[in-house]
Design a protein around this motif. Structure first.
Motif, PDB file in Angstrom:
ATOM      1  N   ALA A  84      43.516  35.215  52.441  1.00 16.48           N
ATOM      2  CA  ALA A  84      43.055  34.419  51.295  1.00 16.48           C
ATOM      3  C   ALA A  84      44.190  33.967  50.388  1.00 16.48           C
ATOM      4  CB  ALA A  84      42.048  35.231  50.477  1.00 16.48           C
ATOM      5  N   HIS A  85      45.293  34.725  50.334  1.00 21.69           N
ATOM      6  CA  HIS A  85      46.320  34.453  49.321  1.00 21.69           C
ATOM      7  C   HIS A  85      47.722  34.196  49.865  1.00 21.69           C
ATOM      8  CE1 HIS A  85      43.592  35.552  46.031  1.00 21.69           C
ATOM      9  NE2 HIS A  85      43.212  36.584  46.764  1.00 21.69           N
ATOM     10  N   CYS A  86      47.907  34.166  51.180  1.00 23.24           N
ATOM     11  CA  CYS A  86      49.265  34.032  51.702  1.00 23.24           C
ATOM     12  C   CYS A  86      49.921  32.713  51.268  1.00 23.24           C
ATOM     13  CB  CYS A  86      49.271  34.153  53.229  1.00 23.24           C
ATOM     14  SG  CYS A  86      48.431  32.808  54.097  1.00 23.24           S
ATOM     15  N   ARG A  87      49.123  31.646  51.079  1.00 22.10           N
ATOM     16  CA  ARG A  87      49.680  30.353  50.658  1.00 22.10           C
ATOM     17  C   ARG A  87      50.171  30.383  49.211  1.00 22.10           C
ATOM     18  NH1 ARG A  87      47.487  25.980  54.203  1.00 22.10           N
ATOM     19  NH2 ARG A  87      46.312  27.030  55.838  1.00 22.10           N
ATOM     20  N   GLU A  88      49.791  31.451  48.486  1.00 16.71           N
ATOM     21  CA  GLU A  88      50.231  31.586  47.096  1.00 16.71           C
ATOM     22  C   GLU A  88      51.549  32.360  46.997  1.00 16.71           C
ATOM     23  OE1 GLU A  88      46.966  33.499  45.148  1.00 16.71           O
ATOM     24  OE2 GLU A  88      45.511  32.084  45.992  1.00 16.71           O
ATOM     25  N   HIS A  89      52.018  32.891  48.130  1.00  9.36           N
ATOM     26  CA  HIS A  89      53.287  33.628  48.204  1.00  9.36           C
ATOM     27  C   HIS A  89      53.330  34.767  47.172  1.00  9.36           C
ATOM     28  CE1 HIS A  89      55.339  30.618  50.879  1.00  9.36           C
ATOM     29  NE2 HIS A  89      54.307  29.896  50.424  1.00  9.36           N
TER      30      HIS A  89
END
Length: 296
Positions: free
Chosen positions: A197-202
């Motif tokens: 869910a959050h990997c694109r938010e680094h």
């Protein structure tokens, strides 16, 4: 304060019991109904106890804590431990009380028994656990032998108690190990969901650790033990899977894919991708699409 907690001798008020008196057994309702199913905090300096609960539930009131239990389970109370009980009215089972020196010899022979027997324990009994079966059988046989008059019954008491304690320690160790494994699996599953869910938010490791309720260092240890990768490496792998998928199956320009994956600089995305694959995103797209055309 420990000094304010009464220390009780059980079942006989006078000192100098005979040498045969080292173990006692009774049903749990026999004792608890006399106290309205609640026993105030106390301790036994010379005795340990094993409670085999076949029905009901309740709480152990310790010196500074409160522990819930529910049948089927076994409670182990070491000598000197402060404890009290609050039982439900449907409580049932057996309680063994034995002199602590009978346990000391077993603890001296095996460090795992010593570690287990040092503190109050609540052990859930699993239906298919052979150790739980041996424990239940041993406690019931002890109760039967103590209340019977069969030949040689006193000779059976010590081996039956040894079997009960060894089975209890094994069942308790298995229960703890399975509980730890289950907790680890739950955390890894939650980590995987959070990364997706959050990997694109680094996000940093601390974000995932706080969400799961452990330290960053502990979460990294769990991740490496379960997957061989750190949390950041798992997040990077998730990003790489998304990047490969978009490069192969969409016409989206490489620069736009970089932005969609949370990279503010497409040049950094190129370096990130090349570090993991050995080639640039553009080269990867060209090679993989050529494979699809050949396959078709």
């Amino acid at each position: 304060m420990a000094n304010a907690v009464p220390s009780y001798r059980l079942y006989r008020e006078k000192s100098g019991e005979s040498g045969d008196f080292w173990i006692h057994s009774e049903t749990i309702p026999e004792r608890t109904h006399l106290h309205n199913w609640e026993i105030s905090r106390h301790r036994h300096d010379s005795f340990f106890q094993i409670f085999l609960l076949t029905a009901g539930s309740g709480e152990i009131v310790g010196a500074n804590d409160l522990r819930h239990f529910e049948a089927p389970c076994v409670l182990f109370i070491p000598a000197g431990a402060v404890h009290g009980f609050r039982f439900s009215r449907e409580i049932d089972g057996l309680v063994l009380t034995a002199l602590g020196d009978r346990l000391a010899s077993l603890a001296a022979a095996d460090r795992r028994i010593a570690a287990f027997a040092a503190t109050t324990q609540v052990v859930s009994l699993r239906p298919k656990d052979d150790n739980a079966g041996l424990l239940i059988e041993s406690v019931r046989r002890l109760h039967a032998e103590l209340h019977g008059r069969a030949a040689g019954r006193l000779l059976l008491l010590e081996p039956l108690m040894t079997a009960a304690i060894v089975a209890l320690v094994r069942a308790g160790t298995l229960s703890t190990a399975q509980g730890d494994a289950s907790a680890t699996e739950d955390r890894i599953e939650k980590l995987t969901t959070l990364i997706a869910a959050h990997c694109r938010e680094h996000r940093p490791v601390t974000f995932y650790a706080q969400s799961i309720g452990v330290s960053a260092a502990h979460l990294n240890r769990l991740a490496r033990a379960a997957t061989g990768l750190s949390v950041q490496e798992l997040a990077a792998r998730q990003l790489m899977e998304a990047a490969r998928r978009d490069l192969i199956f969409t016409p989206t320009p490489v620069q736009a894919i970089a932005y969609s994956l949370g990279f503010a600089d497409p040049a950094y995305f190129n370096r990130f991708f090349r570090r993991h694959t050995g080639e640039t995103p553009g080269t990867f797209r060209e090679v993989e699409r050529r494979k699809l055309v050949v396959s078709a």
